[in-house]
Design an enzyme around this catalytic site. Structure first.
Site, PDB file in Angstrom:
ATOM      1  N   ASP A 146       0.894  -1.113  -0.076  1.00  0.00           N
ATOM      2  CA  ASP A 146       0.004  -0.206  -0.099  1.00  0.00           C
ATOM      3  C   ASP A 146       0.822   1.217  -0.031  1.00  0.00           C
ATOM      4  O   ASP A 146       0.255   2.522  -0.005  1.00  0.00           O
ATOM      5  CB  ASP A 146      -1.042   0.272   1.329  1.00  0.00           C
ATOM      6  CG  ASP A 146      -2.141  -0.952   1.034  1.00  0.00           C
ATOM      7  OD1 ASP A 146      -2.233  -1.431   0.126  1.00  0.00           O
ATOM      8  OD2 ASP A 146      -2.558  -1.450   2.368  1.00  0.00           O
TER       9      ASP A 146
ATOM     10  N   ARG B 286     -15.468  -9.747   2.920  1.00  0.00           N
ATOM     11  CA  ARG B 286     -15.197 -10.448   1.619  1.00  0.00           C
ATOM     12  C   ARG B 286     -15.612 -11.838   1.635  1.00  0.00           C
ATOM     13  O   ARG B 286     -16.235 -12.483   0.698  1.00  0.00           O
ATOM     14  CB  ARG B 286     -13.908 -10.315   0.954  1.00  0.00           C
ATOM     15  CG  ARG B 286     -13.307  -8.680   0.794  1.00  0.00           C
ATOM     16  CD  ARG B 286     -12.070  -8.571   0.247  1.00  0.00           C
ATOM     17  NE  ARG B 286     -11.772  -7.126   0.093  1.00  0.00           N
ATOM     18  CZ  ARG B 286     -10.880  -6.408  -0.697  1.00  0.00           C
ATOM     19  NH1 ARG B 286     -10.324  -7.372  -1.521  1.00  0.00           N
ATOM     20  NH2 ARG B 286     -10.498  -5.399  -0.864  1.00  0.00           N
TER      21      ARG B 286
END
Length: 311
Positions: free
Chosen positions: A81, A153
């Site tokens: 990230d 998810r």
């Protein structure tokens, strides 16, 4: 001594931060830590796929700003990230601990493998790279962009909303839920993102005492691998809007670097490879990037940027 540590507030972010702090405590039992949870743009923006958000560093920028101003002492991030360019001024990547698995995994409701899914099944992912890799292997599947934490998810699979998802194995490892995994996807078929599976510890530039403490959990092999991977992506000027696989692997005193990029409109994959010493990490990453460019990577990047915007 008590240090203030910045992190996002997700279950995964807290798990990887606490594990990292425990590694430091084992080397420096006299030190303690105080967590400061900081919301980032990526936490606030839920409505768009990650690759369509027009900003860099959406999961770390606000946290690193507080490192630079001294409001917190250091930050713990998922290294993939952390932007390869435009790092927060006044900060340094102080330490990179030993890497977890760089692999992606597939999760389905009834342990059906990716290659066994019926035609037209819907698979979810938040990554443009994974989308391209899935479509390269299974062009007959539908791929849907998804957001949310790991539990969310997985829940989309369990409730039947999706036939399966592709996510990072490292996240399951850090949350101790690898039993949810249907299959580990090979790096040959699913080359990972630069830095996947690694942790970045970011400190204020010039804070030498703290940086020395943090470097006690530095892993040389991991630093070497991620240096090569990030230099490969930098050479291609790639961001999250271009599906680039970058895999560095250290074996003894040898570093191998594999790079790949996937086309938008046809089943085309360009690959390149280089091998050398650990000291050549940046050079090898550049070399692989250059070879990909010679083979046509810039034309492929142009296709993706025309669709999703310049990054």
């Amino acid at each position: 001594m008590i240090y203030t540590v910045g992190t996002r507030g997700s279950k995964l972010a807290l798990a990887q931060t606490n594990r990292t702090l425990e590694q430091i405590r084992q080397k420096h039992p006299e030190i303690d830590f105080k967590l400061k949870i900081i919301k980032t743009e990526g936490d606030k923006e839920h409505g768009k796929p990650l690759f369509s958000i027009d900003a860099k560093g959406i999961f770390e920028r606000e946290i690193d700003q507080e490192v630079a101003t001294g409001e917190i002492d250091f930050a713990v991030h998922s290294l993939k990230d952390v932007p390869i360019v435009e790092q927060q001024v006044g900060t340094v990547l102080a330490a990179v601990p030993k890497r977890d698995s760089p692999c992606d995994v597939f999760i389905s409701k009834n342990d059906v493998k990716l290659e066994e899914l019926p035609k037209g099944s819907i698979v979810g992912t938040g990554s443009l790279r994974r989308l391209a890799e899935i479509k390269y292997i299974r062009p007959d599947l539908d791929v849907e962009p998804i957001r949310g934490n790991v539990d969310t998810r997985i829940g989309k699979v369990q409730n039947g909303e999706l036939a399966g998802i592709v996510i990072a194995e490292a996240g399951l490892e850090r949350m101790s839920i690898t039993n949810q995994m249907t299959q580990r996807l090979s790096l040959d078929q699913f080359p990972s993102a630069a830095g996947q599976g690694a942790i970045a510890i970011v400190a204020k530039e010039g804070n030498t005492n703290l940086i020395e403490i943090l470097q006690s959990i530095e892993d040389k092999a991991t630093r070497t691998e991620i240096t090569a991977e990030r230099s490969l992506v930098l050479k291609l000027a790639g961001g999250c809007r271009v599906p680039i696989g970058a895999v560095g692997q250290v074996t003894g005193d040898i570093l191998t670097v594999h790079g790949s990029i996937y086309s938008l409109n046809e089943r085309k994959k360009i690959c390149a490879f280089a091998k050398g010493t650990l000291a050549q990490a940046e050079e090898l990453g550049n070399k692989v990037g250059e070879e990909l460019i010679v083979k046509g990577a810039e034309d492929i990047e142009k296709e993706w940027r025309e669709k999703y915007g310049v990054w």
